[in-house]
Scaffold this active site. Structure first.
Site, short mmCIF file in Angstrom:
data_model
loop_
_atom_site.label_atom_id
_atom_site.label_comp_id
_atom_site.label_asym_id
_atom_site.label_seq_id
_atom_site.Cartn_x
_atom_site.Cartn_y
_atom_site.Cartn_z
N ASP A 87 39.14 3.45 92.80
CA ASP A 87 40.32 3.97 93.49
C ASP A 87 40.49 5.48 93.32
OD1 ASP A 87 40.99 1.28 94.14
OD2 ASP A 87 41.76 1.07 92.11
N LYS A 109 37.49 7.85 97.13
CA LYS A 109 36.14 8.08 97.65
C LYS A 109 36.10 8.02 99.17
CE LYS A 109 34.71 4.61 95.13
NZ LYS A 109 35.82 4.38 94.20
N GLY A 163 38.02 -1.14 98.46
CA GLY A 163 38.95 -0.81 99.53
C GLY A 163 38.98 0.69 99.69
N HIS A 164 38.42 1.19 100.78
CA HIS A 164 38.40 2.63 101.01
C HIS A 164 39.40 2.97 102.11
CE1 HIS A 164 34.08 3.05 99.24
NE2 HIS A 164 35.01 2.81 98.34
N GLN A 175 33.92 0.99 93.83
CA GLN A 175 34.46 0.91 92.45
C GLN A 175 34.16 2.23 91.71
OE1 GLN A 175 32.32 -2.15 93.27
NE2 GLN A 175 34.16 -2.70 94.36
P1 IMP Z 1 35.67 -8.06 90.67
O1 IMP Z 1 34.82 -6.92 91.13
O2 IMP Z 1 36.55 -8.61 91.75
O3 IMP Z 1 34.90 -9.11 89.94
O4 IMP Z 1 36.71 -7.47 89.58
C1 IMP Z 1 36.27 -6.98 88.31
C2 IMP Z 1 37.11 -5.81 87.87
O5 IMP Z 1 36.84 -4.69 88.71
C3 IMP Z 1 38.63 -6.04 87.96
O6 IMP Z 1 39.24 -5.33 86.91
C4 IMP Z 1 38.99 -5.42 89.29
O7 IMP Z 1 40.35 -5.01 89.33
C5 IMP Z 1 38.06 -4.23 89.30
N1 IMP Z 1 37.72 -3.78 90.66
C6 IMP Z 1 36.89 -4.36 91.54
N2 IMP Z 1 36.83 -3.66 92.67
C7 IMP Z 1 37.62 -2.59 92.51
C8 IMP Z 1 37.95 -1.45 93.33
O8 IMP Z 1 37.46 -1.29 94.45
N3 IMP Z 1 38.83 -0.57 92.79
C9 IMP Z 1 39.34 -0.71 91.54
N4 IMP Z 1 39.06 -1.74 90.74
C10 IMP Z 1 38.20 -2.68 91.22
#
Ligand code: IMP
Length: 427
Positions: A13, A16, A40-41, A225
């Site tokens: 977040d 990007k 989510g961009h 991420q």
């Molecule tokens: P997962 O990728 O859904 O398995 O989540 C694993 C961890 O990564 C969790 O703490 C999510 O909140 C975090 N996470 C996954 N995708 C994002 C993102 O795009 N932005 C911020 N945190 C993310």
């Protein structure tokens, strides 16, 4: 420079989408290489806001090639909904500007179910995932039982493999979690229909990218991420299931590592994190609440409130070092306007130990105490600034100090959501 990797240098977040949208104009190919619809961009173009989850942000620029490469965990439902959503808003999307790898692993309904059930099962030890099936899909990939987009396009192969996999997954859903199993025929039918709609986009994206490079095309790799959520280099186990930094590019695309020219980290002027896991500079107080409110720190994908805190110089320096970045972009500086004093985490303490370098070897970062350095704030609104000279001296000093603390200079500063709110900078 013919290729550039843009990645998050915090816990995701970082903004990007906006940076990639700005850079995309100068590139021919924009490539997603890892993650899935957990990302989510957000991109603002004029009075329009676009939230992209799987499709690269370059789709908003006519004439660009957008690639969803083999390292992505592909949810066909989200992908196709995103295609339709863009088309409805007048954005042309077809096989000439969107290319999907036949090697991308498919996220099925059972992955999303098991993601949610596993979180409940873990109780207090939960990760706080996005519930998009990411961990279970990458888990199946590593266990060599996953289905790829190419498998989905072959109805007989898909049926046979899905039947074998679902038998085991249904046993888990039913016998361990005590929930209703999924109907095999319904699942097969559903994913057959989706496969036909995916087919026009599918190709060998590795070959596409290698040919493009050899033809002198410019390629932008869009990380999702952040490095601190990287499965190998992040705050394991509170991470996502892919290599989020530039390290994920060669394996996620088939683009040779020796062809990668430069990497650019993105970090906010403060810090946020979603989900569980250590966050040393977190401000679980009024300040955190203020940053969340002013910075609109709610997930693009899940809407969850993000945890917020001060800039952590150790974590960002580490992320930039792991990825070999030669410069970075500081985003959301405007959110700090109005604060009397700003703090930056510059060292951690655990018992009698003091760390100035990010202690990647520590099993639990949750216990560290942070040593802060203070900086004077500024009162005025800086969202209208269009060059460094428009910023108050305190803001310029803050940018300069952060560049020095992380030992990599800041090249751009973002002060608002619009494309124009990016200030080039030599710190
Ligand atoms: P997962 O990728 O859904 O398995 O989540 C694993 C961890 O990564 C969790 O703490 C999510 O909140 C975090 N996470 C996954 N995708 C994002 C993102 O795009 N932005 C911020 N945190 C993310």
């Amino acid at each position: 420079m013919t290729s550039l990797s843009v990645f998050g240098a915090q816990w995701g977040d970082e903004g990007k989408g906006k940076v990639i949208d700005r850079l995309a104009a100068d590139y021919d190919y924009i490539v997603r290489y890892q993650g899935g619809a957990n990302a989510g961009h957000t991109v603002v173009v004029g009075d329009q806001t676009y939230a992209l989850h799987l499709i690269p942000s370059g789709i908003l620029h006519p004439g660009k090639h957008n690639v969803v490469a083999g390292g992505v965990a592909l949810d066909p439902i989200t992908f196709l909904a995103e295609v339709e959503g863009l088309r409805k808003r007048g954005i042309a999307v077809d096989h000439t500007n969107l290319h999907l790898s036949s090697n991308a692993h498919v996220i099925f309904e059972h992955h999303k179910r098991i993601d949610a059930l596993a979180e409940v099962w873990k109780g207090a030890g939960r990760i706080g995932t996005t519930g998009r099936g990411i961990g279970p899909c990458y888990g199946d990939k590593a266990a060599r039982i996953g289905l790829r987009v190419g498998d989905l396009l072959d109805p007989e192969r898909c049926k046979t493999r899905l039947r074998a996999v679902l038998a085991e997954k249904n046993a888990l859903i039913e016998k361990v979690h005590g929930e209703q199993p999924l109907d095999l025929d319904e699942q097969i039918q559903r994913y057959h229909e989706l496969a036909d709609r995916l087919r026009p986009f599918v190709c060998d994206t590795g070959a596409l990218l290698r040919h493009a490079h050899l033809a002198g095309k410019r390629i932008l790799f869009e990380g999702a991420q952040g490095l601190m959520l990287d499965i190998d280099h992040g705050t394991y186990p509170f991470v996502t299931s892919s290599n989020t930094g530039p390290g994920g590019i060669p394996s996620g695309t088939g683009f040779p590592p020796v062809w990668l020219s430069e990497s650019l980290g993105i970090a906010k002027a403060y810090c946020t994190r979603v989900g569980e896991g250590p966050f040393p500079t977190e401000q679980d107080n009024e300040l955190g609440e203020l940053l969340r409110r002013v910075g609109h720190e709610f997930g693009t994908t899940t809407g969850r409130p993000r945890r917020a805190g001060w800039f952590d110089a150790l974590a960002v320096r580490y992320a930039l070092a792991v990825s070999g970045s030669t410069s970075w972009v500081m985003t959301k500086l405007d959110v700090l306007s109005g604060l009397d004093e700003l703090q930056v985490g510059v060292a951690y303490r655990v018992g009698t130990e003091r760390y100035e370098e990010y202690p990647a070897h520590l099993a639990d970062l949750g216990q560290v105490e942070v040593e802060y350095r203070s900086f004077p704030g500024w009162k005025q609104d800086i969202t209208g600034a269009r060059s460094m000279g428009d910023l108050p001296p305190e803001a310029r000093a803050y940018i300069q100090a952060l560049g020095e603390l992380v030992e990599v200079p800041v090249s751009l500063v973002s002060v608002g959501p619009e494309r124009s709110a990016m200030l080039p900078c030599q710190s």
